[in-house]
Design a protein around this motif. Structure first.
Motif, PDB file in Angstrom:
ATOM      1  N   GLY A 112       0.922  -1.004  -0.057  1.00  0.00           N
ATOM      2  CA  GLY A 112      -0.096   0.080  -0.067  1.00  0.00           C
ATOM      3  C   GLY A 112       0.758   1.204  -0.163  1.00  0.00           C
ATOM      4  N   VAL A 113       0.058   2.432  -0.270  1.00  0.00           N
ATOM      5  CA  VAL A 113       0.821   3.658  -0.481  1.00  0.00           C
ATOM      6  C   VAL A 113       1.595   4.064   0.713  1.00  0.00           C
ATOM      7  CG1 VAL A 113      -1.142   4.954   0.082  1.00  0.00           C
ATOM      8  CG2 VAL A 113       0.690   5.935  -1.236  1.00  0.00           C
ATOM      9  N   ARG A 114       0.802   3.955   2.121  1.00  0.00           N
ATOM     10  CA  ARG A 114       1.493   4.336   3.384  1.00  0.00           C
ATOM     11  C   ARG A 114       2.720   3.486   3.467  1.00  0.00           C
ATOM     12  NH1 ARG A 114      -1.917   7.197   6.966  1.00  0.00           N
ATOM     13  NH2 ARG A 114      -4.148   7.235   6.135  1.00  0.00           N
ATOM     14  N   LYS A 115       2.999   2.500   3.485  1.00  0.00           N
ATOM     15  CA  LYS A 115       4.010   1.636   3.648  1.00  0.00           C
ATOM     16  C   LYS A 115       5.098   1.982   2.815  1.00  0.00           C
ATOM     17  CE  LYS A 115       5.633  -3.164   5.044  1.00  0.00           C
ATOM     18  NZ  LYS A 115       5.020  -4.448   5.246  1.00  0.00           N
ATOM     19  N   CYS A 117       5.516   4.806   1.127  1.00  0.00           N
ATOM     20  CA  CYS A 117       6.099   5.888   1.354  1.00  0.00           C
ATOM     21  C   CYS A 117       6.914   6.040   2.879  1.00  0.00           C
ATOM     22  CB  CYS A 117       4.944   7.144   1.727  1.00  0.00           C
ATOM     23  SG  CYS A 117       3.897   7.526   0.190  1.00  0.00           S
ATOM     24  N   ALA A 118       6.632   5.178   3.643  1.00  0.00           N
ATOM     25  CA  ALA A 118       7.650   4.783   4.779  1.00  0.00           C
ATOM     26  C   ALA A 118       8.899   4.292   4.261  1.00  0.00           C
ATOM     27  CB  ALA A 118       6.857   4.010   5.709  1.00  0.00           C
ATOM     28  N   ARG A 121      11.038   6.902   2.685  1.00  0.00           N
ATOM     29  CA  ARG A 121      11.488   7.764   3.450  1.00  0.00           C
ATOM     30  C   ARG A 121      12.870   7.036   4.257  1.00  0.00           C
ATOM     31  NH1 ARG A 121       5.998   9.388   4.542  1.00  0.00           N
ATOM     32  NH2 ARG A 121       5.594  11.037   4.003  1.00  0.00           N
ATOM     33  N   ARG A 152      -0.676  13.509   0.268  1.00  0.00           N
ATOM     34  CA  ARG A 152      -1.325  12.355  -0.526  1.00  0.00           C
ATOM     35  C   ARG A 152      -2.592  12.747  -0.996  1.00  0.00           C
ATOM     36  NH1 ARG A 152       1.586   9.211   3.481  1.00  0.00           N
ATOM     37  NH2 ARG A 152      -0.479   8.665   4.534  1.00  0.00           N
ATOM     38  N   SER A 153      -2.942  12.240  -2.203  1.00  0.00           N
ATOM     39  CA  SER A 153      -4.154  12.349  -2.744  1.00  0.00           C
ATOM     40  C   SER A 153      -4.210  10.949  -3.893  1.00  0.00           C
ATOM     41  CB  SER A 153      -4.761  13.523  -3.513  1.00  0.00           C
ATOM     42  OG  SER A 153      -4.724  14.641  -2.567  1.00  0.00           O
ATOM     43  N   LEU A 154      -5.344  10.351  -3.354  1.00  0.00           N
ATOM     44  CA  LEU A 154      -5.570   9.043  -4.258  1.00  0.00           C
ATOM     45  C   LEU A 154      -6.491   9.148  -5.431  1.00  0.00           C
ATOM     46  CD1 LEU A 154      -5.137   6.406  -1.238  1.00  0.00           C
ATOM     47  CD2 LEU A 154      -3.431   7.446  -2.440  1.00  0.00           C
TER      48      LEU A 154
END
Length: 491
Positions: A112-115, A117-118, A121, A152-154
């Motif tokens: 997913g996008v959150r993981k 992005c982490a 970083r 973030r915008s999906l």
């Protein structure tokens, strides 16, 4: 799902000179004798962007002044792009120290996008750079979000709502006309989009309209993807002379990040890595110190390689200070597909065991981690030898060395056979032994000390099993009865 991640490197002009904020004593980057960027320590001393050189020295006399290095900035941005290839093969460079990543096809792979992005970083922290991330369904939308502070915008709708209040000075084509926009009250991107398109094109050109249309998904976007070179070799200049090898681990980690991105982009796995420690140049020049790491199993992840480098650097004694690092992928092979086994092995995979052996070799030395190597000899005490675990032995070659066996062999072989007592014409070891197998005859060693033995599996009164042998009659001169020996124990 189409999704882009944009990375804006706001401190890139400064971070190519400052390796760590914790070690910063005050650094200032100048461009045309004006302050372009300042470190936190220099900012606390009163240095501000836009000051002249003299003003900066007046506020922070101990500050280190650096002239902006566009070439080093481009090299650093390219190094970051190479490291990001581990997440997607579609990475492009954009203007104003920004990188674009098309990660739509990578979301499921990385959770997913959150993981994702982490993870991005974390990679940036390992590389030593600061990045502001923006994610959006379009590349220009992600670029605008990153340049405005991140977000973030999906979906297209949510992205349009986030882009609407952004300042009109954000798009580069709009900056020459800011006075005109402010005079009309056009302070946001939403205000720019409400202007008549024909008049806006006549006044500002087509570039501004194209950027707004691309950002909102109303026009196609074209990019030039970064391609990984056919071979990998990356260099890093250190910011000071390093006299202890273990202090080089952070720089080696930055180079490993780039190599992993290159491996993923080329679908390679590395078998041998070489780290060159470069010393002083000029009159006191010395040849680089080479650290070679040979891997039992090809890998394409940096965590295992980082552990091996940490162990090797901790054992390396430097003959001279180090001023630079160079990492090379000396030997690679195509990346193998993942295993199709339904159930994992209970003791870990073969790759896990190989990584453990490599870590032990790096810590203890190659001569202190041994493995069994079958030998082409029928005599049990000579049928095995211990060799370094890094010596590769093909399975077919090992099978050819093993002599054919008709009976099982014990797990524990005594270093020297033990003579057994005889009671009522039966061998005795804590109790009378009863033979429970046929004889396995071994006749070998005629060129040295010949052996003529008959091996049996014997059982004691406690039901323990032993491996015993009887010397054949005539084996020893002057003895009428053959002697019995204990040679091994069964588990």
């Amino acid at each position: 799902m189409r999704l882009w991640i944009s990375l804006y490197l706001p401190r890139l002009p400064l971070e190519v000179f400052c390796p760590s904020w914790s070690e910063d004593k005050g650094s200032v980057v100048l461009e045309q004798d004006g302050v372009l960027a300042v470190s936190p320590h220099a900012h606390a001393a009163g240095v501000r962007v836009g000051m002249r050189r003299g003003g900066a020295l007046l506020m922070a006399p101990e500050a280190q002044l650096h002239e902006r290095a566009p070439l080093r900035e481009r090299e650093a941005a390219h190094a970051v792009a190479m490291a990001l290839l581990r997440y997607t093969p579609q990475v492009a460079e954009a203007e104003e120290a920004t990188l674009l990543m098309d990660v739509g096809a990578s979301l499921r792979l990385f959770g997913g996008v959150r993981k994702l992005c982490a993870l991005v970083r974390a990679s940036m922290r390992a590389l030593g750079f600061t990045a502001v991330l923006g994610a959006a369904p379009t590349a220009r939308g992600a670029w605008l979000l990153a340049r405005s502070g991140g977000g973030r915008s999906l979906t297209i709708e949510s992205m349009a709502r986030r882009l609407a209040p952004l300042p009109s000075s954000l798009p580069p084509p709009a900056r020459p006309f800011l006075n005109w926009f402010e005079g009309m009250g056009c302070l946001t991107l939403a205000d720019l989009r409400r202007l008549p398109r024909p008049g806006l094109q006549r006044r500002c050109g087509r570039a501004l309209l194209d950027l707004l249309d691309e950002a909102h998904g109303e026009a196609p976007e074209l990019h030039v993807w970064i391609e990984a070179p056919p071979t990998f070799s990356a260099k890093l200049e250190l910011f000071d002379r390093v006299e202890h090898a273990d202090a080089l681990l952070h720089g080696a980690q930055r180079l490993l990040q780039q190599m992993v991105g290159w491996l993923c982009a080329r679908q390679f796995a590395v078998e041998r890595v070489r780290l060159l420690l470069e010393h002083e140049r000029g009159k006191v020049a010395r040849a680089p110190t080479a650290i070679d790491i040979a891997l039992g199993e090809p890998v394409w992840r940096d965590d295992h390689l980082l552990r091996l480098l940490k162990e090797r650097l901790a054992k390396t004694e430097l003959a001279a200070p180090v001023i630079g690092l160079c990492l090379e992928a000396a030997q690679v092979r195509p990346m193998l597909p993942p295993t199709d086994t339904l159930f994992p092995e209970p003791g870990g995979s073969k790759e896990d065991r190989e990584r453990l052996f490599e870590l032990l070799v790096a810590r203890l030395g190659a001569d202190n981690v041994l493995k069994a190597s079958p030998q082409a000899d029928y005599r049990p005490e000579l049928a095995n030898a211990w060799v370094p675990v890094r010596d590769k032995l093909r399975a077919a070659e090992a099978a050819a060395r093993l002599p054919p066996q008709s009976l099982p062999r014990p797990a524990w072989l005594l270093p020297k056979p033990v003579a057994l007592l005889m009671r009522d014409h039966r061998p005795f070891y804590t109790s009378p032994l009863r033979m429970v197998s046929n004889a396995e005859r071994i006749e070998a060693g005629w060129w040295s000390e010949g052996q003529t033995r008959d091996y049996f599996i014997a059982e004691g009164a406690d039901h323990a099993h032993y491996w015993v042998f009887r010397e054949r009659l005539g084996a020893r001169e002057g003895e009428a009865e053959a002697r019995w020996y204990l040679h091994g124990l069964f588990g």
